[in-house]
Scaffold this motif. Sequence first.
Motif, PDB file in Angstrom:
ATOM      1  N   GLY A  54       0.790  -1.222   0.000  1.00 25.95           N
ATOM      2  CA  GLY A  54       0.000   0.000   0.000  1.00 25.95           C
ATOM      3  C   GLY A  54       0.818   1.266   0.000  1.00 25.95           C
ATOM      4  N   LYS A  55       2.145   1.179   0.011  1.00 27.08           N
ATOM      5  CA  LYS A  55       2.977   2.369  -0.005  1.00 27.08           C
ATOM      6  C   LYS A  55       3.195   2.818  -1.442  1.00 27.08           C
ATOM      7  N   LEU A  56       3.040   4.101  -1.697  1.00 24.36           N
ATOM      8  CA  LEU A  56       3.374   4.615  -3.012  1.00 24.36           C
ATOM      9  C   LEU A  56       4.864   4.429  -3.261  1.00 24.36           C
ATOM     10  N   VAL A  57       5.222   4.314  -4.529  1.00 22.01           N
ATOM     11  CA  VAL A  57       6.634   4.158  -4.858  1.00 22.01           C
ATOM     12  C   VAL A  57       7.441   5.344  -4.329  1.00 22.01           C
ATOM     13  N   ALA A  58       6.874   6.536  -4.438  1.00 22.65           N
ATOM     14  CA  ALA A  58       7.570   7.728  -3.934  1.00 22.65           C
ATOM     15  C   ALA A  58       6.624   8.497  -3.022  1.00 22.65           C
ATOM     16  N   PRO A  59       6.446   8.043  -1.766  1.00 23.43           N
ATOM     17  CA  PRO A  59       5.504   8.725  -0.869  1.00 23.43           C
ATOM     18  C   PRO A  59       5.934  10.158  -0.597  1.00 23.43           C
ATOM     19  N   VAL A  60       4.955  11.017  -0.395  1.00 26.49           N
ATOM     20  CA  VAL A  60       5.220  12.421  -0.153  1.00 26.49           C
ATOM     21  C   VAL A  60       5.704  12.599   1.282  1.00 26.49           C
ATOM     22  N   ALA A  61       6.687  13.462   1.466  1.00 30.67           N
ATOM     23  CA  ALA A  61       7.182  13.728   2.818  1.00 30.67           C
ATOM     24  C   ALA A  61       6.059  14.321   3.665  1.00 30.67           C
ATOM     25  N   PHE A  62       6.057  13.985   4.948  1.00 33.34           N
ATOM     26  CA  PHE A  62       4.955  14.398   5.823  1.00 33.34           C
ATOM     27  C   PHE A  62       4.762  15.909   5.805  1.00 33.34           C
ATOM     28  N   LYS A  63       5.846  16.651   5.923  1.00 28.69           N
ATOM     29  CA  LYS A  63       5.709  18.099   6.051  1.00 28.69           C
ATOM     30  C   LYS A  63       5.178  18.746   4.770  1.00 28.69           C
ATOM     31  N   ASP A  64       5.308  18.046   3.640  1.00 31.46           N
ATOM     32  CA  ASP A  64       4.875  18.600   2.369  1.00 31.46           C
ATOM     33  C   ASP A  64       3.578  18.003   1.856  1.00 31.46           C
ATOM     34  N   GLN A  65       3.027  17.004   2.552  1.00 26.24           N
ATOM     35  CA  GLN A  65       1.913  16.262   1.964  1.00 26.24           C
ATOM     36  C   GLN A  65       0.677  17.156   1.843  1.00 26.24           C
ATOM     37  N   PRO A  66       0.012  17.081   0.687  1.00 24.65           N
ATOM     38  CA  PRO A  66      -1.082  18.008   0.397  1.00 24.65           C
ATOM     39  C   PRO A  66      -2.472  17.465   0.689  1.00 24.65           C
ATOM     40  N   PHE A  67      -2.554  16.278   1.290  1.00 29.88           N
ATOM     41  CA  PHE A  67      -3.848  15.600   1.374  1.00 29.88           C
ATOM     42  C   PHE A  67      -4.554  15.882   2.697  1.00 29.88           C
ATOM     43  N   GLY A  68      -5.877  15.982   2.611  1.00 35.06           N
ATOM     44  CA  GLY A  68      -6.684  16.184   3.809  1.00 35.06           C
ATOM     45  C   GLY A  68      -8.073  15.609   3.591  1.00 35.06           C
ATOM     46  N   TRP A  69      -8.980  15.899   4.514  1.00 32.09           N
ATOM     47  CA  TRP A  69     -10.327  15.344   4.417  1.00 32.09           C
ATOM     48  C   TRP A  69     -11.378  16.405   4.711  1.00 32.09           C
ATOM     49  N   GLN A  70     -12.531  16.200   4.108  1.00 30.49           N
ATOM     50  CA  GLN A  70     -13.743  16.908   4.479  1.00 30.49           C
ATOM     51  C   GLN A  70     -14.670  15.887   5.111  1.00 30.49           C
ATOM     52  N   ALA A  71     -15.150  16.155   6.309  1.00 28.66           N
ATOM     53  CA  ALA A  71     -16.086  15.247   6.973  1.00 28.66           C
ATOM     54  C   ALA A  71     -17.449  15.374   6.291  1.00 28.66           C
ATOM     55  N   HIS A  72     -17.896  14.279   5.691  1.00 34.55           N
ATOM     56  CA  HIS A  72     -19.014  14.312   4.752  1.00 34.55           C
ATOM     57  C   HIS A  72     -20.319  13.963   5.437  1.00 34.55           C
ATOM     58  N   SER A  73     -21.309  14.816   5.294  1.00 35.79           N
ATOM     59  CA  SER A  73     -22.670  14.573   5.806  1.00 35.79           C
ATOM     60  C   SER A  73     -22.672  14.316   7.313  1.00 35.79           C
ATOM     61  N   ILE A  74     -21.990  15.175   8.044  1.00 34.33           N
ATOM     62  CA  ILE A  74     -21.985  15.064   9.516  1.00 34.33           C
ATOM     63  C   ILE A  74     -23.161  15.880  10.037  1.00 34.33           C
ATOM     64  N   ASN A  75     -24.353  15.367   9.783  1.00 37.58           N
ATOM     65  CA  ASN A  75     -25.584  16.091  10.120  1.00 37.58           C
ATOM     66  C   ASN A  75     -26.000  15.922  11.573  1.00 37.58           C
ATOM     67  N   ASP A  76     -25.457  14.924  12.243  1.00 34.26           N
ATOM     68  CA  ASP A  76     -25.678  14.782  13.688  1.00 34.26           C
ATOM     69  C   ASP A  76     -24.586  15.589  14.375  1.00 34.26           C
ATOM     70  N   LEU A  77     -24.946  16.763  14.855  1.00 36.58           N
ATOM     71  CA  LEU A  77     -23.961  17.729  15.342  1.00 36.58           C
ATOM     72  C   LEU A  77     -23.237  17.269  16.590  1.00 36.58           C
ATOM     73  N   ARG A  78     -23.716  16.206  17.219  1.00 40.92           N
ATOM     74  CA  ARG A  78     -23.030  15.692  18.401  1.00 40.92           C
ATOM     75  C   ARG A  78     -21.652  15.132  18.061  1.00 40.92           C
ATOM     76  N   GLN A  79     -21.353  14.924  16.780  1.00 37.71           N
ATOM     77  CA  GLN A  79     -20.043  14.423  16.369  1.00 37.71           C
ATOM     78  C   GLN A  79     -18.989  15.527  16.233  1.00 37.71           C
ATOM     79  N   TRP A  80     -19.405  16.775  16.191  1.00 34.16           N
ATOM     80  CA  TRP A  80     -18.499  17.843  15.769  1.00 34.16           C
ATOM     81  C   TRP A  80     -17.307  18.031  16.701  1.00 34.16           C
ATOM     82  N   ARG A  81     -17.515  17.928  17.995  1.00 31.36           N
ATOM     83  CA  ARG A  81     -16.393  18.188  18.914  1.00 31.36           C
ATOM     84  C   ARG A  81     -15.288  17.159  18.727  1.00 31.36           C
TER      85      ARG A  81
END
Length: 648
Positions: free
Chosen positions: A57-84
């Motif tokens: 599962g490792k990319l041949v040339a993984p991106v260095a941690f400090k430079d990695q551009p990837f993130g997430w959007q929490a999708h359809s978190i309509n139950d607001l009790r999850q936000w904290r």
Amino acid sequence: VTMSYALLEDAPRTDAPRIGGSCVTRIVTCIAAVLGVTTAVAVIDYVRFTRSFEPNGKLVAPVAFKDQPFGWQAHSINDLRQWRQLARKSPRSTLSIKLDPNTWETGKGFQLTHNDPMPGVTYNTSDEALVASEDILINFPQLNIRIAMCFKAGPSGPADPCDGSDTAAAWIKEVDRFYSKAEDLRMHHRGRFEVVLDGIAKPYKCLSTKWVPWVSTWIPLDHSPWTAMYVGDRFKILNLPDQEVLWALVAEGDYGVFRTGDYPMQVWEPDNQERLLEYAQAFISGPHKSSPELLFDYATNIDPMMWAVLTAGATGAAWNQALGTAVPAASGLSVTPTGSLVVLHHGEAEDAAPTYTGVRAEGGVFGLLTPEAPQPIPRGLVFRDHTVVPVLRKSGSIDLVSPGLHPHMETLPAAPGARAVAVTTSGHAVVLVDDGAGGLGARRINHTTAEWAEPHWRSQPFPAGRIASVAAVEGESFVVVASNGTHLYGAAAEGAWSFLGVGGNVSMTIMGGSDPVVALVADGGFCFNSHGDHASAKPKVCDKNPEPCPYALDATLGRLSKFRSAIAQGDQFSVCSDTLMHGTFSFGTRPHVALAIGPGKAPGAGDMLAVVVAHEPSPENVATCSCGTPIPREGNVVIDGFMVPLPN
């Protein structure tokens, strides 16, 4: 030309080499005709998603941690009790959440639900989302928050807000009211709060000048003009589904204005590990190469901890690596001061000689792992000024292993009825024994006489049959978690048991001073976060009753005092708990957990907590309860690791 977006949703998620299949070709031909792109260009020059990652599962040339551009959007978190909890898990300074405003009540806001609302369910509202946003802004001053409002037509709303109907006018008026309240919040927290338009509220046709200065997502054929790809205007966020057809067309246009935009590109909603890595590789070898400041977000329904593990091969900020068939099953795990690992092996036979595998991490925590050959663990005095790794033998004797790339151990005498062993923050052993009355007792060893003292703590009788697995930690207070094979119960200083959730084999560890950080992992967990859970109108995520998923690996994290508080209050392990962090992070069985300080800094410059787990892999094609699809692993030991901001 009118074209239903359902056509795209029905398109098969084919692998790149099969992109020329007749069904996909017909769709490309149709879209190409609509958009004025030649079919030959769209198909033949398709920028294929590569498979240039290794079997682990490792990319041949993984991106260095400090430079990695990837993130997430929490999708359809309509139950607001999850936000904290989402705020506590966020490694970025901007917490990105997508909501689904659906039906509305005039003057009271929109109900938040992806699927059409059902009778008898009280949903959170768009007004309450603003209250929750301000709660994050006040209580997490290191974070900004961006909420994408994906407005649905719902059962009573307008399919086209510009159709001139009374329903459309009423809908626009209610959005206007939300806009006014949200703008007040944005002005009060300048630079920290943002709303993004999505769904049927995009600035299109009669809405093109509404709700300024909010920007919008851009999704071809979904209330989004094709020309916006080249002129931008308020369409700032490329937001495409997990459909290669659309990504191919956008790539043919060199991603338009989005290649140099201020917002991350975004794909929704892959949770298959192979697909996640394919998108990462396509991004790195494509638009990121010419625009290195560009970011890429996954709009995801899985827990952020699982997202980190499944994308480890792309980010370099997590671990998800098999150690190979030569490494025996694990009986314990530690992280050395240099960030490398020590995996312990004790075997099934009582007289099996304990061994260990040193696993070097290139560059420290989350570096490329290279296991060495297993070696015997030599005996010697264990220094108790740091955490040691305890292993309970079948005879009841206990091996205390001192961490380090060259560990050593001492063996403590057997304690009758021993069920588990914990270590204190000073490195001393505490053994849990059957107390003869259906409960457990905790006994400390006198290291001068090598004898176990009488129990200094007793639990009440275990309430759920036979204890199948148990783990404990002790700082200035004592916490034990036990499983009957499917369900978890916890007891603390008072000895009373509380139901905590589901889980089979459990492991706990501790790190820190007077109120140390505690990590608990268990197999047979429950996945709260999945596409089905987030889309379902009933029950809401936080109202679900956990049911064991045999190979789901759950982690629960927090300070020792918070664990005690959760047990005392009967606060079940959940993504909705305001006491502890919790979530499903991977798949496997028989986990062993260790903690370390991770690389990089959390938002606000705090430390990152690295949670590292050695476990046996799950079988190929195992049911994952609709909660992500991992790449199958071979061998006896998989190392998973992820980071969260250090719990306070």
